[in-house]
Design a protein around this motif. Structure first.
Motif, PDB file in Angstrom:
ATOM      1  N   THR A  80       0.824  -1.221   0.000  1.00  0.00           N
ATOM      2  CA  THR A  80       0.000   0.000   0.000  1.00  0.00           C
ATOM      3  C   THR A  80       0.854   1.266   0.000  1.00  0.00           C
ATOM      4  O   THR A  80       0.411   2.318  -0.469  1.00  0.00           O
TER       5      THR A  80
ATOM      6  N   ILE B  99      -4.743  -4.515  -2.667  1.00  0.00           N
ATOM      7  CA  ILE B  99      -3.488  -5.067  -2.148  1.00  0.00           C
ATOM      8  C   ILE B  99      -3.732  -5.802  -0.842  1.00  0.00           C
ATOM      9  O   ILE B  99      -3.221  -6.910  -0.612  1.00  0.00           O
TER      10      ILE B  99
ATOM     11  N   THR C 196       1.290   2.864  -3.494  1.00  0.00           N
ATOM     12  CA  THR C 196       0.047   3.011  -4.270  1.00  0.00           C
ATOM     13  C   THR C 196       0.151   4.070  -5.347  1.00  0.00           C
ATOM     14  O   THR C 196      -0.139   3.817  -6.523  1.00  0.00           O
TER      15      THR C 196
ATOM     16  N   SER D 139       2.415   6.270   1.218  1.00  0.00           N
ATOM     17  CA  SER D 139       2.157   6.395  -0.220  1.00  0.00           C
ATOM     18  C   SER D 139       2.019   7.859  -0.612  1.00  0.00           C
ATOM     19  O   SER D 139       2.421   8.260  -1.710  1.00  0.00           O
TER      20      SER D 139
ATOM     21  N   ARG E 260      -9.425   6.065  -5.833  1.00  0.00           N
ATOM     22  CA  ARG E 260      -8.025   5.694  -5.608  1.00  0.00           C
ATOM     23  C   ARG E 260      -7.874   4.671  -4.493  1.00  0.00           C
ATOM     24  O   ARG E 260      -6.901   3.922  -4.446  1.00  0.00           O
TER      25      ARG E 260
ATOM     26  N   ASN F  81       1.162   3.088  -9.349  1.00  0.00           N
ATOM     27  CA  ASN F  81      -0.012   3.122 -10.234  1.00  0.00           C
ATOM     28  C   ASN F  81      -0.178   4.468 -10.933  1.00  0.00           C
ATOM     29  O   ASN F  81      -1.281   4.791 -11.393  1.00  0.00           O
TER      30      ASN F  81
ATOM     31  N   SER G 226      -7.083   0.760  -5.117  1.00  0.00           N
ATOM     32  CA  SER G 226      -5.751   0.167  -5.254  1.00  0.00           C
ATOM     33  C   SER G 226      -5.212  -0.386  -3.936  1.00  0.00           C
ATOM     34  O   SER G 226      -4.841  -1.557  -3.873  1.00  0.00           O
ATOM     35  N   PRO G 227      -5.139   0.407  -2.847  1.00  0.00           N
ATOM     36  CA  PRO G 227      -4.650  -0.167  -1.589  1.00  0.00           C
ATOM     37  C   PRO G 227      -5.554  -1.266  -1.036  1.00  0.00           C
ATOM     38  O   PRO G 227      -5.069  -2.222  -0.434  1.00  0.00           O
TER      39      PRO G 227
END
Length: 282
Positions: free
Chosen positions: A104, A129, A107, A185, A122, A111, A125-126
């Motif tokens: 994470t 994961i 991120t 991130s 958004r 990406n 994405s984390p």
């Protein structure tokens, strides 16, 4: 002649609360979460000989190394629990946490190409994961269950009702990794070298967490400080529940939960703030 007024089905803007996780919007993109999880899972086995067997090999080899170094050589105590199972429990939990945190934390940087071309929440994405690593955790947890069943049949461990808290412990680890990962991130979009520092810091953090030792082995001052490590209550509760050893108390888990929630809120604030302009710095 008047042109017909266009009706938009969706409006994308940056005007939203910094503490808003936009979970409803994330749920609408659940298929994208599934695709990301599938991508991460499949990419882990591309051009590999053993494939998913690596999920078993990693904790087995790590546990054997810990058994030799920390038990045979350093002679660290395990509170009476079978050393092999004690280290396997710690390794299984730590692998999940560290993988989620390191994943994470990259991120935005990892990406950037996707984020710059198409819109989606958004947070997808984390979250993907954390979920994909949960699948890996499930495989390694199965290995732990096999070893746990063996020692249970021998009467060498004494589990208790706290086993029921296991899903909550896993959730706390995921939220902790998610909160801290979102903070890093956001920071790594501007300070790239923090990613290297984080990798080193995670390695050191393992030794500040009761992965290879019980908190009962710590001197009084360090034992008191360890209670403010969010992972201490989680690891001690897990070992106490499944192995029946340790100095676990509910207050330890309460402290862990409180600190993790603070970090999650902080991470959400920073993540939402940076996502509006990170493409200018990444």
């Amino acid at each position: 002649m008047n042109e017909p007024q266009q009706k938009w089905t969706e409006t994308i803007d940056a005007d939203h609360s910094l503490f808003d996780l936009k979970l409803k919007e994330v749920w609408r993109y659940k298929d994208l979460v599934y695709m990301f999880v599938k991508r991460d899972f499949v990419s882990s086995f591309k051009q590999t000989i053993l494939g998913p067997i690596w999920f078993f090999i990693n904790p087995i080899l790590t546990t054997i190394v810990y058994l030799i170094v920390f038990r045979r050589i350093a002679n660290l105590p395990t509170d009476g629990a079978p050393p092999l199972l004690f280290y396997l429990a710690g390794v299984t939990l730590w692998n999940y946490f560290s993988a989620c945190l390191l994943g994470t934390s990259s991120t935005f940087v990892g990406n950037a190409n996707i984020f710059g071309k198409v819109y989606f929440p958004r947070l997808v994405s984390p979250l993907s994961i954390v979920i994909s690593n949960l699948m890996r955790f499930g495989v390694q947890f199965l290995l732990f269950i096999i070893g746990w069943g063996y020692y249970l049949s021998k009467g060498q461990i004494h589990p208790n009702i706290w086993i029921l808290a296991t899903p909550f412990l896993i959730l706390l680890m995921a939220l902790f990794a998610l909160g801290v990962g979102m903070i890093f991130s956001a920071l790594t979009t501007k300070y790239k070298d923090l990613s290297m520092l984080l990798g080193f810091g995670v390695s050191l953090y393992m030794y500040a967490t009761p992965v290879i030792y019980p908190t009962s082995a710590l001197p009084g001052f360090f034992k008191s400080i360890s209670f403010y490590n969010p992972l201490t209550g989680i690891f001690e509760c897990f070992k106490y529940a499944w192995l029946g050893v340790g100095d676990f108390s509910p207050i330890m888990l309460t402290i862990s939960t409180f600190i993790i929630l603070i970090l999650l809120v902080t991470g959400t604030f920073i993540f939402n703030k940076v996502e509006k302009s990170f493409m200018d710095t990444v």
